[in-house]
Design a protein around this motif. Structure first.
Motif, PDB file in Angstrom:
ATOM      1  N   UNK A 190       0.829  -1.214   0.000  1.00 11.62           N
ATOM      2  CA  UNK A 190       0.000   0.000   0.000  1.00 11.62           C
ATOM      3  C   UNK A 190       0.857   1.256   0.000  1.00 11.62           C
ATOM      4  N   UNK A 191       2.098   1.120  -0.441  1.00 12.18           N
ATOM      5  CA  UNK A 191       2.968   2.282  -0.578  1.00 12.18           C
ATOM      6  C   UNK A 191       3.577   2.780   0.715  1.00 12.18           C
TER       7      UNK A 191
ATOM      8  N   UNK B  80       5.498   9.056  -2.476  1.00 10.72           N
ATOM      9  CA  UNK B  80       4.178   9.466  -2.973  1.00 10.72           C
ATOM     10  C   UNK B  80       3.087   9.339  -1.917  1.00 10.72           C
ATOM     11  N   UNK B  81       3.364   8.620  -0.831  1.00  7.36           N
ATOM     12  CA  UNK B  81       2.387   8.430   0.246  1.00  7.36           C
ATOM     13  C   UNK B  81       3.038   8.776   1.587  1.00  7.36           C
ATOM     14  N   UNK B  82       3.274  10.062   1.827  1.00  8.63           N
ATOM     15  CA  UNK B  82       4.011  10.459   3.042  1.00  8.63           C
ATOM     16  C   UNK B  82       3.286  10.117   4.341  1.00  8.63           C
ATOM     17  N   UNK B  83       1.978   9.902   4.275  1.00  6.87           N
ATOM     18  CA  UNK B  83       1.215   9.578   5.484  1.00  6.87           C
ATOM     19  C   UNK B  83       1.238   8.083   5.809  1.00  6.87           C
TER      20      UNK B  83
ATOM     21  N   UNK C 175       6.242   0.204  -7.777  1.00  4.84           N
ATOM     22  CA  UNK C 175       7.104  -0.885  -7.333  1.00  4.84           C
ATOM     23  C   UNK C 175       8.390  -0.925  -8.160  1.00  4.84           C
ATOM     24  N   UNK C 176       8.293  -0.579  -9.449  1.00  5.36           N
ATOM     25  CA  UNK C 176       9.483  -0.541 -10.294  1.00  5.36           C
ATOM     26  C   UNK C 176      10.449   0.544  -9.848  1.00  5.36           C
ATOM     27  N   UNK C 177       9.914   1.626  -9.298  1.00  5.80           N
ATOM     28  CA  UNK C 177      10.748   2.742  -8.853  1.00  5.80           C
ATOM     29  C   UNK C 177      11.554   2.390  -7.613  1.00  5.80           C
ATOM     30  N   UNK C 178      10.945   1.615  -6.700  1.00  5.56           N
ATOM     31  CA  UNK C 178      11.561   1.402  -5.397  1.00  5.56           C
ATOM     32  C   UNK C 178      12.210   0.019  -5.230  1.00  5.56           C
ATOM     33  N   UNK C 179      11.861  -0.946  -6.074  1.00  6.92           N
ATOM     34  CA  UNK C 179      12.334  -2.310  -5.876  1.00  6.92           C
ATOM     35  C   UNK C 179      13.167  -2.799  -7.058  1.00  6.92           C
TER      36      UNK C 179
ATOM     37  N   UNK D  46      -7.978   0.264  -9.307  1.00  8.56           N
ATOM     38  CA  UNK D  46      -7.321   1.476  -9.796  1.00  8.56           C
ATOM     39  C   UNK D  46      -6.640   2.175  -8.630  1.00  8.56           C
ATOM     40  N   UNK D  47      -5.608   2.964  -8.888  1.00 10.65           N
ATOM     41  CA  UNK D  47      -4.948   3.702  -7.804  1.00 10.65           C
ATOM     42  C   UNK D  47      -5.934   4.530  -7.000  1.00 10.65           C
ATOM     43  N   UNK D  48      -5.772   4.475  -5.688  1.00 15.30           N
ATOM     44  CA  UNK D  48      -6.548   5.247  -4.713  1.00 15.30           C
ATOM     45  C   UNK D  48      -7.989   4.763  -4.539  1.00 15.30           C
TER      46      UNK D  48
END
Length: 282
Positions: free
Chosen positions: A157-158, A163-166, A220-224, A246-248
């Motif tokens: 869930x990010x 992109x998901x600072x919370x 996931x491609x950006x971080x992994x 879909x996102x969100x």
């Protein structure tokens, strides 16, 4: 009189076995998913085994320290889809399992013995209630092509993504409040058997690794690494209706915390008090 001796200052050792039921976002029964026993499903009962020691302050109160090993699981695929509000969970099609290790410290009160606190012998049947503080460690996993993957490192869930600072990575070791109700039966002055129900007030919504919304799977491609990203993409959404993912888009209800409940039997063995031998001075 039942011939049972006063318990004051006696220690007991206890062994427990029980059936666990996960109460969270996955699985459940008809209608909107709720916390509590509304979504109790016998198909997902798993075992608990534990050991503890009890110090009896007197006949109507005791303190207990214990450790339990438990298993929990949940699966949307087990829902009986009638087309009511449970259909959204059925279509979501997520599942998990986890081993749980928990340690608890509780205070137990026997109300009937308290009412008759001047009585020096026990009743054979004694209802009780207990509460205290516990710490648990869990590790949710999901199956993909026969291999079980730990879900927390996949950040489905990010959690921890810019992109998901919370959404911070969730802890897998957390505090909880255990509450027990039951009845204890004393066979004699050595053995007793309790039948009880433990509920847990937890402070996490991630025992099943889901809590909020779907994310953009390209993150996931950006971080992994490519290998890890490929696994994350397959596990973050397993919907029977992928066109609805879909996102969100809401994935779970984050207003209710996860928990699990246990129906258990506990055998107690009373220990003899230490014998002190007096040696006169010569």
């Amino acid at each position: 009189m039942d011939g049972l001796r006063d318990l004051t200052n006696y220690w007991e050792i206890d062994v427990s076995v029980g059936a666990n039921q996960f109460l969270g976002d996955l699985g459940g029964n008809k209608g909107i998913g709720r916390d509590g026993l509304k979504d109790y499903m016998f198909d997902v009962n798993r075992i608990l085994a534990g050991a503890s020691c009890t110090y009896n302050i007197n006949n109507y109160s005791a303190v207990n320290l214990g450790i339990n090993f438990a298993m929990i699981t949940g699966a949307d695929s087990l829902i009986n889809n009638t087309g009511d509000m449970e259909r959204w969970r059925y279509w979501r099609n997520l599942s998990f399992k986890s081993n749980v290790i928990e340690a608890t410290g509780t205070y137990t009160w026997y109300p009937i013995m308290h009412l008759y606190h001047n009585r020096m012998e026990l009743f054979r049947f004694n209802p009780y209630i207990s509460a205290g503080l516990g710490v648990m460690h869990f590790n949710p996993k999901a199956n993909l092509d026969g291999h079980w993957y730990a879900l927390q490192p996949l950040r489905l869930e990010g959690e921890g993504f810019q992109e998901y600072p919370d959404r911070k990575p969730y802890a897998r070791t957390v505090l909880f409040i255990p509450i027990n109700v039951g009845v204890k039966y004393y066979f004699n002055n050595r053995f007793g058997l309790s039948a009880g129900w433990m509920i847990r007030k937890t402070f996490t919504d991630y025992m099943d690794d889901i809590s909020t919304t779907y994310i953009d799977p390209t993150l996931f491609d950006k971080y992994f690494t490519p290998e890890k990203a490929a696994v994350a993409k397959q596990l973050y959404a397993r919907s029977r209706k992928p066109e609805k993912v879909r996102p969100d888009i809401l994935k779970a209800d984050n207003t209710d915390k996860d928990s699990y409940t246990t129906f258990y039997l506990r055998l107690s063995i009373r220990l003899d008090k230490k014998l002190y031998i007096y040696y006169p001075k010569l």
